[in-house]
Design an enzyme around this catalytic site. Structure first.
Site, short mmCIF file in Angstrom:
data_model
loop_
_atom_site.label_atom_id
_atom_site.label_comp_id
_atom_site.label_asym_id
_atom_site.label_seq_id
_atom_site.Cartn_x
_atom_site.Cartn_y
_atom_site.Cartn_z
CG ASP A 92 35.03 37.54 34.88
OD1 ASP A 92 35.22 38.47 35.62
OD2 ASP A 92 35.70 37.09 34.04
CG HIS B 36 39.30 38.20 33.83
ND1 HIS B 36 38.22 38.14 34.73
CD2 HIS B 36 40.46 38.53 34.24
CE1 HIS B 36 38.56 38.34 35.70
NE2 HIS B 36 39.94 38.54 35.77
#
Ligand SMILES: NC(=O)C1=CN([C@@H]2O[C@H](COP(=O)(O)OP(=O)(O)OC[C@H]3O[C@@H](n4cnc5c(N)ncnc54)[C@H](O)[C@@H]3O)[C@@H](O)[C@H]2O)C=CC1
Ligand SMILES: O=C([O-])CC(=O)C(=O)O
Length: 356
Positions: A193, A220
């Site tokens: 990310d 996530h």
């Protein structure tokens, strides 16, 4: 020097190369054993990859074999590790590579490891959420973590298998049950990310991504992935349109790849890159390097939730310090509330999978 002496020396050298006196194929498959004088390899850390023959596992094995901090690399999977091990073991880098195939070799794969990286499990197909992987991956993570608790309870664990928001709580419960839980040593990998956020923000700003640092907190999956665009370094500002675009692209980066691969899996190459960036940070922390800081999904008191991703300081014992979120703007505060709501359910689902 006599004419011809040079040629004779060269022939001797070539012959020694073709018939090396101390070649050992390092692998538990017994591919070939030749008299061996030294183990080879450099001083460093022992690292195991569980799920090493998969889409992430293979490039991850390649990149970890290139990491000078690694002296021993164990590759474990339930399929295809002989081939991957033979292949990677031919790279002329310091780490000694050994392969392990099937559950009966899991304990040998794990014994003595300093760091265990887990990309084992099924990936998404278009139309699926990460949570749709829970039913299969929860059991895989449970089994692997039981092995870790038994064979290398002090190892740092980097958990990649999805859904990370649930698999990290599963791992924690397994370790608690075994009496080996150390929250400093269990880290859910959210590095991709950050890698994506750095790339997309750099594109918008017209900068080199290597100069950009975007904190990404929360978890996530979808809205739990919360980029803190107000804290980007170098310091900059975005229009509301840019903020909407960047937040959406970072939150849905995984889905972008799943759709582009149209049924052939999810991010593997960028994930292997991110996993190695993160594992390298963990190893530098273990070595005692100062100021090693990365985002990770860890046991945390930064919010009221038991797990949360934020910047952490990595040291000799794993997570040495967890940084607070810092000042958030209104957009980020609203995002945080949404993220926490979804995260709470995913964490609870993981915990009750073991406690049920
Ligand atoms: N944390 C993150 O940012 C990311 C996580 N992922 C997740 O990583 C996982 C792996 O993805 P891919 O490598 O693309 O999948 P893949 O299917 O290509 O590879 C998975 C590997 O795990 C192995 N495996 C299955 N059961 C196992 C067991 N019990 N023990 C050991 N190995 C086992 C399989 O044999 C296979 O080689 C998925 O759950 C995916 O969603 C993927 C991308 C990013
Ligand atoms: O999207 C997926 O399923 C894989 C993943 O976690 C990512 O690429 O961020």
């Amino acid at each position: 020097m006599q004419p011809g002496a040079d040629v004779n020396q060269r022939i001797a050298r070539i012959s020694a190369h073709l018939n090396p006196p101390n070649l050992q194929m390092e692998s538990s498959f017994g591919l070939r054993q030749v008299n061996c004088r030294a183990k080879g390899g450099s001083p460093g850390f022992k690292v195991a990859i569980l799920g090493a023959a998969g889409g992430i596992g293979q490039p991850l094995a390649l990149l970890m074999k290139m990491n000078p901090l690694v002296s021993v690399l164990h590759l474990y999977d339930v399929v295809n590790t002989p081939g991957v091990t033979a292949d990677v073991s031919h790279m002329d880098t310091g780490a000694v590579v050994r392969g392990f195939l099937g559950q009966q070799q899991l304990e040998d794969a794990l014994t003595g490891m300093d760091l265990v990286i887990i990309p084992a499990g099924v990936p998404r197909k278009p139309g699926m959420t990460r949570d749709d992987l829970f039913n299969i991956n929860a059991g895989i993570v449970k089994t692997l973590c039981e092995g870790i608790a038994k064979c290398c309870p002090k190892a740092i664990v980097n958990l990649i298998s999805n859904p990370v928001n649930s698999t990290v709580p599963i791992a924690a419960e397994v370790f608690k049950k075994a009496g080996t839980y150390d929250p400093k040593r269990l880290l859910g990998v959210t590095m991709l990310d950050v890698v994506r956020a750095n790339t997309f923000v750099a594109e918008v700003l017209g900068l080199d991504p290597r100069e950009v640092d975007v904190p990404v907190v929360g978890g996530h999956a979808g809205v739990t992935i919360l980029p803190l665009l107000s804290q980007v370094k170098p310091s900059c500002s975005f229009t509301p349109k840019e903020i909407d675009y960047l937040t959406d692209r970072i939150q849905n980066g995984g889905t972008e790849v799943v759709e582009a691969k149209s049924g052939a899996g999810s991010a593997t190459l960028s994930m292997a890159y991110a996993a190695v960036k993160f594992a390298d940070a963990c190893l530098r922390g273990l070595r005692g390097d100062a100021a090693v800081v990365q985002c990770a999904f860890v046991a945390s008191q930064v919010t009221e939730l038991p797990f949360f991703a934020s910047k952490v300081h990595l040291g000799r014992n794993g997570v040495e310090e967890i940084f607070s979120l810092g000042p958030l703007n209104e957009y980020e505060r609203a995002g945080l509330e949404k993220a926490k709501k979804e995260l709470a359910g995913s964490i609870e689902k993981g915990v009750s999978f073991i406690k049920k």
